[in-house]
Design a protein around this motif. Structure first.
Motif, PDB file in Angstrom:
ATOM      1  N   SER A 230      -2.397  -3.430   7.066  1.00  0.00           N
ATOM      2  CA  SER A 230      -1.380  -3.786   6.076  1.00  0.00           C
ATOM      3  C   SER A 230      -0.745  -2.518   5.524  1.00  0.00           C
ATOM      4  O   SER A 230      -1.268  -1.411   5.696  1.00  0.00           O
ATOM      5  N   PHE A 231       0.380  -2.686   4.848  1.00  0.00           N
ATOM      6  CA  PHE A 231       1.045  -1.539   4.226  1.00  0.00           C
ATOM      7  C   PHE A 231       0.109  -0.871   3.214  1.00  0.00           C
ATOM      8  O   PHE A 231       0.038   0.362   3.135  1.00  0.00           O
ATOM      9  N   THR A 232      -0.620  -1.686   2.456  1.00  0.00           N
ATOM     10  CA  THR A 232      -1.549  -1.147   1.461  1.00  0.00           C
ATOM     11  C   THR A 232      -2.630  -0.299   2.125  1.00  0.00           C
ATOM     12  O   THR A 232      -2.982   0.781   1.622  1.00  0.00           O
ATOM     13  N   GLU A 233      -3.143  -0.763   3.253  1.00  0.00           N
ATOM     14  CA  GLU A 233      -4.152   0.018   3.978  1.00  0.00           C
ATOM     15  C   GLU A 233      -3.569   1.330   4.489  1.00  0.00           C
ATOM     16  O   GLU A 233      -4.217   2.386   4.430  1.00  0.00           O
ATOM     17  N   LEU A 234      -2.339   1.275   4.987  1.00  0.00           N
ATOM     18  CA  LEU A 234      -1.710   2.482   5.521  1.00  0.00           C
ATOM     19  C   LEU A 234      -1.406   3.492   4.427  1.00  0.00           C
ATOM     20  O   LEU A 234      -1.398   4.704   4.683  1.00  0.00           O
ATOM     21  N   GLU A 235      -1.163   3.018   3.215  1.00  0.00           N
ATOM     22  CA  GLU A 235      -0.969   3.950   2.098  1.00  0.00           C
ATOM     23  C   GLU A 235      -2.206   4.811   1.878  1.00  0.00           C
ATOM     24  O   GLU A 235      -2.102   5.950   1.401  1.00  0.00           O
ATOM     25  N   GLN A 236      -3.356   4.267   2.248  1.00  0.00           N
ATOM     26  CA  GLN A 236      -4.607   4.989   2.076  1.00  0.00           C
ATOM     27  C   GLN A 236      -4.937   5.870   3.270  1.00  0.00           C
ATOM     28  O   GLN A 236      -5.439   6.990   3.104  1.00  0.00           O
ATOM     29  N   ILE A 237      -4.670   5.389   4.492  1.00  0.00           N
ATOM     30  CA  ILE A 237      -5.128   6.112   5.684  1.00  0.00           C
ATOM     31  C   ILE A 237      -4.043   6.949   6.360  1.00  0.00           C
ATOM     32  O   ILE A 237      -4.349   7.887   7.092  1.00  0.00           O
TER      33      ILE A 237
END
Length: 223
Positions: free
Chosen positions: A108-115
């Motif tokens: 998800s976009f939220t996950e990609l913001e982290q990784i």
């Protein structure tokens, strides 16, 4: 091909293109990047595809259309569940696949913001120059859709059905209308939907409907 009038009013030959987006693949993939991941339709997706098939039968379907399918499981299953007959065997075309998101697949976009926050920044800044990590570049994606666009224009079929994906359909619309492919977000193609275009023999095209029918109110890209 049928005769019609293009936007300048001149009589030209035309063909009709029906763009069908695959049905729902379930809540586990909602708002996530799904390109080459190959999940089947959800139970809701099966029901939505059947409803879409009924709509097509009641409106435009005649069994004389040439049918082209993405090789993804969700596209093949959407076509099967729609239950439409075809006088010619549907043809699977690899170029109809969604963009390959590489390491972003299933995230998800939220996950990609982290990784991968730097990747998101590069994509937002220059999407036309971006390559998804271990995946496909936007340029390669557009090049194969451009090839597909030429293929459709040169086809002898009078009516064509494509079953594919949100990102591919919206980008194909851009290329057929001769607008920049980065404008794909202006064409939000809904799940389990049909849109239509007319392609004229002089190379111009007209978007005659966007989400003419959709089993979903919400548009979720990309799946």
């Amino acid at each position: 091909m049928e005769r019609g009038k293009n936007q300048s009013g001149g009589n030209v030959l035309k063909k009709t293109l029906y763009l069908i987006r695959n049905a729902d693949i379930g809540i586990d993939y909602r708002f996530k990047y799904v390109g080459r991941l190959d999940p089947p339709l959800s139970a809701q997706g099966i029901s939505d595809a059947q409803s879409l098939g009924n709509y097509c039968k009641e409106t435009f379907h005649s069994s004389n259309e040439q049918v082209y399918l993405s090789p993804s499981k969700r596209s093949l299953q959407t076509w099967k569940e729609m239950g439409l007959e075809s006088s010619s065997e549907p043809i699977v075309i690899p170029a109809l696949q969604e963009i390959h998101f590489g390491n972003w697949e299933g995230k998800s976009f939220t996950e990609l913001e982290q990784i991968d926050p730097e990747g998101l920044i590069r994509w937002a800044a220059e999407p036309s120059l971006f390559s998804f990590p271990s995946g496909e570049s936007f340029k390669t994606f557009v090049d194969r859709i451009d090839f597909l666009s030429s293929f459709l224009k040169e086809s002898s079929a009078q009516k064509i059905i494509l079953v594919s994906h949100g990102g591919l359909i919206s980008t194909l619309i851009c290329l057929l209308l001769k607008i920049h492919p980065s404008s794909y977000l202006h064409f939000q193609v809904k799940s389990a939907s049909v849109s239509s275009m007319e392609i004229f023999s002089n190379g111009t095209a007209l978007l005659t409907s966007l989400n003419q029918y959709s089993a979903k109110r919400r548009s979720e890209w990309p799946v």
